[in-house]
Scaffold this active site. Structure first.
Site, PDB file in Angstrom:
ATOM      1  N   HIS A 281      -5.721   2.707  -6.287  1.00  0.00           N
ATOM      2  CA  HIS A 281      -5.132   1.594  -5.524  1.00  0.00           C
ATOM      3  C   HIS A 281      -4.978   0.345  -6.406  1.00  0.00           C
ATOM      4  O   HIS A 281      -5.511  -0.726  -6.099  1.00  0.00           O
ATOM      5  CB  HIS A 281      -5.970   1.272  -4.277  1.00  0.00           C
ATOM      6  CG  HIS A 281      -5.200   0.519  -3.230  1.00  0.00           C
ATOM      7  ND1 HIS A 281      -5.341   0.734  -1.883  1.00  0.00           N
ATOM      8  CD2 HIS A 281      -4.263  -0.466  -3.340  1.00  0.00           C
ATOM      9  CE1 HIS A 281      -4.539  -0.077  -1.201  1.00  0.00           C
ATOM     10  NE2 HIS A 281      -3.872  -0.831  -2.082  1.00  0.00           N
TER      11      HIS A 281
ATOM     12  N   ARG B  38       0.514   3.256   1.418  1.00  0.00           N
ATOM     13  CA  ARG B  38      -0.736   3.519   2.129  1.00  0.00           C
ATOM     14  C   ARG B  38      -0.894   5.022   2.274  1.00  0.00           C
ATOM     15  O   ARG B  38       0.079   5.748   2.541  1.00  0.00           O
ATOM     16  CB  ARG B  38      -0.720   2.879   3.529  1.00  0.00           C
ATOM     17  CG  ARG B  38      -0.858   1.358   3.535  1.00  0.00           C
ATOM     18  CD  ARG B  38      -2.249   0.888   3.080  1.00  0.00           C
ATOM     19  NE  ARG B  38      -2.385  -0.565   3.142  1.00  0.00           N
ATOM     20  CZ  ARG B  38      -2.115  -1.411   2.138  1.00  0.00           C
ATOM     21  NH1 ARG B  38      -1.705  -0.952   0.971  1.00  0.00           N
ATOM     22  NH2 ARG B  38      -2.288  -2.713   2.299  1.00  0.00           N
TER      23      ARG B  38
HETATM   24  P1  NAP Z   1       7.967  -5.418   3.504  1.00  0.00           P
HETATM   25  O1  NAP Z   1       8.603  -6.541   2.755  1.00  0.00           O
HETATM   26  O2  NAP Z   1       7.476  -5.681   4.881  1.00  0.00           O
HETATM   27  O3  NAP Z   1       9.009  -4.229   3.518  1.00  0.00           O
HETATM   28  C1  NAP Z   1       8.815  -3.087   4.287  1.00  0.00           C
HETATM   29  C2  NAP Z   1      10.054  -2.192   4.185  1.00  0.00           C
HETATM   30  O4  NAP Z   1       9.781  -0.984   4.882  1.00  0.00           O
HETATM   31  C3  NAP Z   1      11.281  -2.823   4.829  1.00  0.00           C
HETATM   32  O5  NAP Z   1      12.433  -2.492   4.100  1.00  0.00           O
HETATM   33  C4  NAP Z   1      11.314  -2.149   6.203  1.00  0.00           C
HETATM   34  O6  NAP Z   1      12.605  -2.016   6.780  1.00  0.00           O
HETATM   35  C5  NAP Z   1      10.814  -0.755   5.845  1.00  0.00           C
HETATM   36  N1  NAP Z   1      10.287  -0.089   7.029  1.00  0.00           N
HETATM   37  C6  NAP Z   1       9.255  -0.454   7.817  1.00  0.00           C
HETATM   38  N2  NAP Z   1       9.105   0.421   8.839  1.00  0.00           N
HETATM   39  C7  NAP Z   1      10.065   1.340   8.683  1.00  0.00           C
HETATM   40  C8  NAP Z   1      10.441   2.495   9.414  1.00  0.00           C
HETATM   41  N3  NAP Z   1       9.781   2.882  10.523  1.00  0.00           N
HETATM   42  N4  NAP Z   1      11.487   3.217   8.971  1.00  0.00           N
HETATM   43  C9  NAP Z   1      12.175   2.833   7.874  1.00  0.00           C
HETATM   44  N5  NAP Z   1      11.871   1.745   7.128  1.00  0.00           N
HETATM   45  C10 NAP Z   1      10.836   1.011   7.538  1.00  0.00           C
HETATM   46  O7  NAP Z   1       6.726  -4.837   2.695  1.00  0.00           O
HETATM   47  P2  NAP Z   1       6.412  -5.013   1.128  1.00  0.00           P
HETATM   48  O8  NAP Z   1       5.920  -6.373   0.840  1.00  0.00           O
HETATM   49  O9  NAP Z   1       7.583  -4.517   0.361  1.00  0.00           O
HETATM   50  O10 NAP Z   1       5.170  -4.003   0.972  1.00  0.00           O
HETATM   51  C11 NAP Z   1       5.285  -2.648   1.299  1.00  0.00           C
HETATM   52  C12 NAP Z   1       3.918  -2.001   1.370  1.00  0.00           C
HETATM   53  O11 NAP Z   1       3.395  -1.786   0.053  1.00  0.00           O
HETATM   54  C13 NAP Z   1       2.817  -2.836   2.030  1.00  0.00           C
HETATM   55  O12 NAP Z   1       2.899  -2.755   3.441  1.00  0.00           O
HETATM   56  C14 NAP Z   1       1.553  -2.193   1.494  1.00  0.00           C
HETATM   57  O13 NAP Z   1       1.120  -1.164   2.355  1.00  0.00           O
HETATM   58  C15 NAP Z   1       1.996  -1.587   0.170  1.00  0.00           C
HETATM   59  N6  NAP Z   1       1.340  -2.203  -1.001  1.00  0.00           N
HETATM   60  C16 NAP Z   1       0.557  -1.411  -1.800  1.00  0.00           C
HETATM   61  C17 NAP Z   1      -0.022  -1.959  -2.931  1.00  0.00           C
HETATM   62  C18 NAP Z   1      -0.811  -1.126  -3.880  1.00  0.00           C
HETATM   63  O14 NAP Z   1      -1.447  -1.662  -4.784  1.00  0.00           O
HETATM   64  N7  NAP Z   1      -0.785   0.177  -3.782  1.00  0.00           N
HETATM   65  C19 NAP Z   1       0.162  -3.324  -3.231  1.00  0.00           C
HETATM   66  C20 NAP Z   1       0.951  -4.082  -2.381  1.00  0.00           C
HETATM   67  C21 NAP Z   1       1.543  -3.504  -1.267  1.00  0.00           C
HETATM   68  P3  NAP Z   1      13.496  -3.306   7.112  1.00  0.00           P
HETATM   69  O15 NAP Z   1      14.009  -3.773   5.771  1.00  0.00           O
HETATM   70  O16 NAP Z   1      14.571  -2.774   7.976  1.00  0.00           O
HETATM   71  O17 NAP Z   1      12.567  -4.294   7.772  1.00  0.00           O
HETATM   72  C1  GLV Z   2      -2.331  -3.988  -1.312  1.00  0.00           C
HETATM   73  O1  GLV Z   2      -2.484  -2.851  -1.074  1.00  0.00           O
HETATM   74  C2  GLV Z   2      -1.528  -4.876  -0.528  1.00  0.00           C
HETATM   75  O2  GLV Z   2      -1.139  -4.511   0.591  1.00  0.00           O
HETATM   76  O3  GLV Z   2      -1.260  -6.003  -1.004  1.00  0.00           O
END
Ligand code: NAP
Ligand code: GLV
Length: 311
Positions: A274, A226
């Site tokens: 994005h 983000r």
């Molecule tokens: P997730 O499974 O919720 O994983 C989040 C990770 O971030 C976890 O390892 C968490 O730690 C860590 N984290 C959260 N807060 C933290 C902090 N304050 N300090 C250190 N580590 C922290 O999320 P995900 O499914 O992998 O997705 C990640 C992000 O990618 C989404 O939230 C979204 O914003 C982004 N995204 C972008 C796109 C795009 O097209 N650009 C597409 C999809 C997603 P823990 O392991 O300890 O919980």
């Molecule tokens: C896209 O940005 C997602 O959070 O899935």
């Protein structure tokens, strides 16, 4: 059971695609598509991405709200968010896309394609790209559903990989760091930073001038999560003063990125709109329908957001 599907109008037929995919999996459900008119029936389940203003207040009896996304930041700040589980997509076909983007970035900078692009723009035959340098050390910020798939893919491609998360994670072949106490140490050994954190109050503007300065000279920042996780002005300053070598940015504080934003024309910045990992309707509908069936059976849904942590 009433399900309401609400997608932003710029997504075209996406709402219809979701409604059809869910109907196929939940044949007895009554599924409606949000038209923007006041919601005049009780909604049991809302499926949405970036809900329109006022929508959440109209589904106070929802038994769960499903986001057609991995990130939930668009929902969490709405004071009318009902007190039901908020459930996000976990990978659902996004991990492979995210990993391929990160691999592209890693190879791009390791093989010096950034420098070749600059040389080409000047019609300059400059074979010294640094391509014989060792692979850069890649640091993955966030080791959740997408960060773990990405870290493993980078490791399998031969890159030295480390990762940082809130709680300590154990991933074979990846050096892991956790919490603010280990953040600087993680940054200091990261040549190529891949951001896959959720946007929360704790991660908002986490990457600022001090954090960029804590990275080695000539480091690269790749933000696939983000836009507001980094301070855009601080990033530009670190690129312009020569500390950072480049940035690959898929997400921005304001999207779409304004036409006059300095990122567009910056020699050291690659902009993508994005698209790092697009939501795929079929695997997404599998997860959402499985979770609706779980809730209907009295089980907890998988992938529910921790409302206190904000992700
Ligand atoms: P997730 O499974 O919720 O994983 C989040 C990770 O971030 C976890 O390892 C968490 O730690 C860590 N984290 C959260 N807060 C933290 C902090 N304050 N300090 C250190 N580590 C922290 O999320 P995900 O499914 O992998 O997705 C990640 C992000 O990618 C989404 O939230 C979204 O914003 C982004 N995204 C972008 C796109 C795009 O097209 N650009 C597409 C999809 C997603 P823990 O392991 O300890 O919980
Ligand atoms: C896209 O940005 C997602 O959070 O899935």
């Amino acid at each position: 059971m009433h399900i309401l599907v609400s997608m932003p109008s710029h997504q075209g037929d996406k709402a219809r695609d979701w409604a059809q995919a869910l109907q196929h999996r939940l044949p007895t459900a009554q599924i409606a598509i949000d038209t923007g008119a006041p919601v005049d029936q009780t909604v049991d389940y809302l499926v949405t991405w970036q809900p329109r203003a006022g929508l959440l207040a109209q589904v106070p009896n929802a038994r769960a709200i499903f986001t057609a996304s991995a990130g939930v930041d668009a929902l969490m700040n709405d004071p009318t968010l009902p007190h039901c589980p908020v459930v996000r997509l976990c990978d659902a076909g996004m991990g492979d896309q995210m990993a391929s983007f990160a691999l592209y970035a890693a190879f791009h900078y390791w093989r010096g394609f950034d420098r070749m692009r600059v040389a080409q723009n000047r019609a300059s035959w400059s074979p010294d790209t640094g391509a014989v340098a060792p692979r850069p050390s890649v640091g993955v910020l966030g080791l959740g559903a997408l960060g773990q798939v990405t870290a493993r893919a980078l490791r399998e491609a031969g890159f030295p990989v480390s990762g940082w998360s809130r709680r300590k994670r154990d991933i074979d072949g990846v050096s892991t760091y956790a919490g603010s106490a280990e953040f600087e140490e993680f940054l200091a050994q990261t040549n190529l930073l891949i951001c896959l954190l959720p946007l929360t109050p704790d991660t908002h503007h986490l990457l600022d001038h001090a954090r960029f300065a804590a990275m080695p000279r000539e480091a690269v920042v790749v933000n696939l999560a983000r836009g507001d996780i980094l301070v855009e002005g601080d990033l530009l300053a670190a690129l312009d003063n020569g500390h950072l070598r480049g940035a690959m940015l898929d997400v921005f504080a304001t999207e779409p990125l304004a036409e006059d934003h300095p990122f567009w024309a910056h020699e050291k910045v690659v902009v993508t709109p994005h698209i790092a990992a697009e939501t795929l309707v079929e695997p997404g509908a599998d997860q959402i329908s499985d979770n609706i069936n779980r809730i209907e059976r009295g089980d907890k849904p998988l992938g529910a957001v921790d409302r206190d942590a904000g992700y």
